[in-house]
Design an enzyme around this catalytic site. Structure first.
Site, PDB file in Angstrom:
ATOM      1  N   ARG A  32     -17.678  61.832   8.960  1.00 41.81           N
ATOM      2  CA  ARG A  32     -16.392  61.713   9.646  1.00 41.81           C
ATOM      3  C   ARG A  32     -15.908  60.262   9.722  1.00 41.81           C
ATOM      4  O   ARG A  32     -14.717  59.989   9.646  1.00 41.81           O
ATOM      5  CB  ARG A  32     -16.513  62.293  11.061  1.00 41.81           C
ATOM      6  CG  ARG A  32     -15.188  62.565  11.748  1.00 41.81           C
ATOM      7  CD  ARG A  32     -15.412  63.179  13.117  1.00 41.81           C
ATOM      8  NE  ARG A  32     -16.229  64.369  13.056  1.00 41.81           N
ATOM      9  CZ  ARG A  32     -15.762  65.581  12.775  1.00 41.81           C
ATOM     10  NH1 ARG A  32     -14.479  65.741  12.511  1.00 41.81           N
ATOM     11  NH2 ARG A  32     -16.572  66.627  12.742  1.00 41.81           N
ATOM     12  N   TYR A  49     -28.385  57.326  12.173  1.00 38.87           N
ATOM     13  CA  TYR A  49     -29.200  58.537  12.235  1.00 38.87           C
ATOM     14  C   TYR A  49     -30.549  58.432  11.524  1.00 38.87           C
ATOM     15  O   TYR A  49     -31.521  59.026  11.972  1.00 38.87           O
ATOM     16  CB  TYR A  49     -28.417  59.729  11.678  1.00 38.87           C
ATOM     17  CG  TYR A  49     -27.260  60.116  12.562  1.00 38.87           C
ATOM     18  CD1 TYR A  49     -27.471  60.856  13.723  1.00 38.87           C
ATOM     19  CD2 TYR A  49     -25.962  59.715  12.273  1.00 38.87           C
ATOM     20  CE1 TYR A  49     -26.423  61.200  14.564  1.00 38.87           C
ATOM     21  CE2 TYR A  49     -24.901  60.064  13.104  1.00 38.87           C
ATOM     22  CZ  TYR A  49     -25.142  60.799  14.243  1.00 38.87           C
ATOM     23  OH  TYR A  49     -24.096  61.129  15.072  1.00 38.87           O
ATOM     24  N   GLY A 136     -38.035  76.047   8.371  1.00 40.14           N
ATOM     25  CA  GLY A 136     -39.462  75.774   8.301  1.00 40.14           C
ATOM     26  C   GLY A 136     -39.818  74.619   9.206  1.00 40.14           C
ATOM     27  O   GLY A 136     -38.968  74.116   9.951  1.00 40.14           O
ATOM     28  N   LYS A 191     -37.335  79.708  18.045  1.00 42.81           N
ATOM     29  CA  LYS A 191     -38.399  78.722  18.290  1.00 42.81           C
ATOM     30  C   LYS A 191     -37.909  77.563  19.141  1.00 42.81           C
ATOM     31  O   LYS A 191     -38.688  76.947  19.879  1.00 42.81           O
ATOM     32  CB  LYS A 191     -38.976  78.236  16.957  1.00 42.81           C
ATOM     33  CG  LYS A 191     -37.966  77.588  16.021  1.00 42.81           C
ATOM     34  CD  LYS A 191     -37.882  76.089  16.134  1.00 42.81           C
ATOM     35  CE  LYS A 191     -36.817  75.525  15.222  1.00 42.81           C
ATOM     36  NZ  LYS A 191     -36.809  74.063  15.169  1.00 42.81           N
ATOM     37  N   ARG A 255     -36.740  67.606  19.624  1.00 39.17           N
ATOM     38  CA  ARG A 255     -35.775  67.442  20.714  1.00 39.17           C
ATOM     39  C   ARG A 255     -35.954  68.515  21.783  1.00 39.17           C
ATOM     40  O   ARG A 255     -35.843  68.244  22.983  1.00 39.17           O
ATOM     41  CB  ARG A 255     -34.345  67.517  20.170  1.00 39.17           C
ATOM     42  CG  ARG A 255     -33.924  66.350  19.300  1.00 39.17           C
ATOM     43  CD  ARG A 255     -32.470  66.537  18.884  1.00 39.17           C
ATOM     44  NE  ARG A 255     -32.026  65.493  17.967  1.00 39.17           N
ATOM     45  CZ  ARG A 255     -30.809  65.420  17.472  1.00 39.17           C
ATOM     46  NH1 ARG A 255     -29.906  66.339  17.809  1.00 39.17           N
ATOM     47  NH2 ARG A 255     -30.470  64.447  16.657  1.00 39.17           N
ATOM     48  N   ASN A 256     -36.198  69.752  21.343  1.00 43.37           N
ATOM     49  CA  ASN A 256     -36.306  70.849  22.298  1.00 43.37           C
ATOM     50  C   ASN A 256     -37.549  70.707  23.174  1.00 43.37           C
ATOM     51  O   ASN A 256     -37.487  70.895  24.387  1.00 43.37           O
ATOM     52  CB  ASN A 256     -36.328  72.183  21.544  1.00 43.37           C
ATOM     53  CG  ASN A 256     -34.991  72.492  20.907  1.00 43.37           C
ATOM     54  OD1 ASN A 256     -34.082  72.980  21.549  1.00 43.37           O
ATOM     55  ND2 ASN A 256     -34.846  72.175  19.627  1.00 43.37           N
ATOM     56  N   GLU A 281     -30.772  72.168  20.664  1.00 42.90           N
ATOM     57  CA  GLU A 281     -30.153  73.423  20.229  1.00 42.90           C
ATOM     58  C   GLU A 281     -30.552  74.596  21.121  1.00 42.90           C
ATOM     59  O   GLU A 281     -29.760  75.494  21.380  1.00 42.90           O
ATOM     60  CB  GLU A 281     -30.533  73.726  18.779  1.00 42.90           C
ATOM     61  CG  GLU A 281     -29.789  72.892  17.751  1.00 42.90           C
ATOM     62  CD  GLU A 281     -28.379  73.407  17.478  1.00 42.90           C
ATOM     63  OE1 GLU A 281     -27.852  74.210  18.273  1.00 42.90           O
ATOM     64  OE2 GLU A 281     -27.804  72.980  16.465  1.00 42.90           O
TER      65      GLU A 281
END
Length: 333
Positions: A32, A49, A136, A191, A255-256, A281
């Site tokens: 972007r 990133y 995966g 997951k 992150r989760n 997420e």
């Protein structure tokens, strides 16, 4: 030579663009912001990133989505799952009608309970036989560091899965093929929610017995839901199932899991987001996955209790007591 377009230049999109490039595929990324494009094209890095990843010379970038997809046989979509629909509205008419469309996203859409491949088919007007999903144990920092990893490319048309696999088979990245899109996709989405639960256990000071129990029973919930949706139960014993689940639940790069650790330490969802500047997420998708399970009459107590912490204000301590006090029964998978 295969050409691929990658939307967008986030952490996983950038790492996968490098995988494609290292596999010999010519890649054009869409970003972007012009400064990101300039960095990639002149310095070969995406400092925001993946600052330590030097991109191959056959990877370039543009801010023009039409330029990104020009001549592409493969179009890769890597955006937050809840943002796919609004972004795809702008890209749908640009996607070549003979290109394979690959989803790197792991989530279920809020409000519709659609998997990402279903959103791509609906909004992008892409035939399901052209949609592949890649899933995966693929933590993007490790992929960017070129550590060996394997994944699954699933598509209803096995020839398309093979074509995508050939395009991303790098020396450090081994793709397997499958036709079970539902199972591959659902394993990747659920997951994240189980990893929130495993992270909460970690944050509360619980040990490996507790986390192994969560992972195992989370896999059982994932399998039950997958089978109800028409997935092959064997998928959940593979890379897209237990492989991805273990990596996401146990790695500090997840992150989760990290989000769950902070919740387990007593932080609120808003406090975690403020500190990390990221939303995992699983936080976004847990309600949609719970709605999907209820619609199909599937019992998912771990998912239900994670959603209660994230959205209903219950504490991790309360949900642990609730899970441990459930009626005793035979173990079923």
């Amino acid at each position: 030579m295969t050409r691929a377009a990658v939307f967008t230049a986030g952490s996983w999109g950038t790492a996968f663009a490098a995988v494609l490039g290292d596999a010999g595929t010519t890649v054009r990324m869409w970003a972007r912001r012009q400064e990101v494009v300039d960095q990639i094209n002149t310095e070969r890095v995406n400092r925001d990133y993946q600052p330590d990843l030097v991109l191959p010379d056959n990877v370039s970038a543009t801010t023009d989505p039409a330029e990104a997809v020009e001549g592409a046989q493969i179009v890769v979509l890597s955006v937050p799952s809840q943002k796919l629909r609004e972004n795809l509205v702008h890209w749908a008419d640009l996607i070549p009608r003979d290109a394979a469309v690959v989803s790197l996203m792991k989530g279920v859409e809020l409000g519709t309970t659609k998997r990402m491949s279903e959103v791509i088919a609906e909004v992008g007007k892409v035939e399901p036989e052209r949609i592949a999903v890649l899933s995966g144990p693929n933590l993007s920092p490790e992929i960017a560091a070129k550590q060996p990893a394997a994944s699954v490319v699933a598509c209803l048309d096995h020839a398309v899965a093979e074509m995508v696999a050939d395009a991303c088979a790098a020396p450090y990245f081994r793709p397997y093929t499958a036709t079970d899109v539902i199972g591959t996709e659902l394993g990747g989405a659920v997951k994240n929610v189980v990893a929130l639960a495993a992270g909460m256990a970690e944050g509360m000071g619980m040990g490996d017995n507790s986390k192994a129990s969560i992972i195992t029973r989370g896999l059982a919930e994932t399998t039950r839901l997958g089978v109800a949706l028409g997935a092959d139960p064997a998928t959940f014993s593979g890379l897209a199932g237990v492989g991805d689940l273990i990596a996401t639940c146990m790695s500090p790069l997840s992150r989760n899991r990290t989000f769950g650790v902070n919740l387990g330490k007593g932080m609120t969802v808003e406090e975690v987001i403020a500190v990390t500047k990221q939303t995992a997420e699983g936080v976004k998708s847990c309600e949609a996955i719970l709605d999907l399970a209820r619609h199909h009459g599937v019992d998912v107590p771990i998912i239900e209790n994670v959603a209660a912490v994230v959205h209903d204000g219950r504490t991790p301590e309360e949900v642990v007591r609730a899970l441990m006090a459930r009626r005793l029964k035979a173990e079923k998978h």
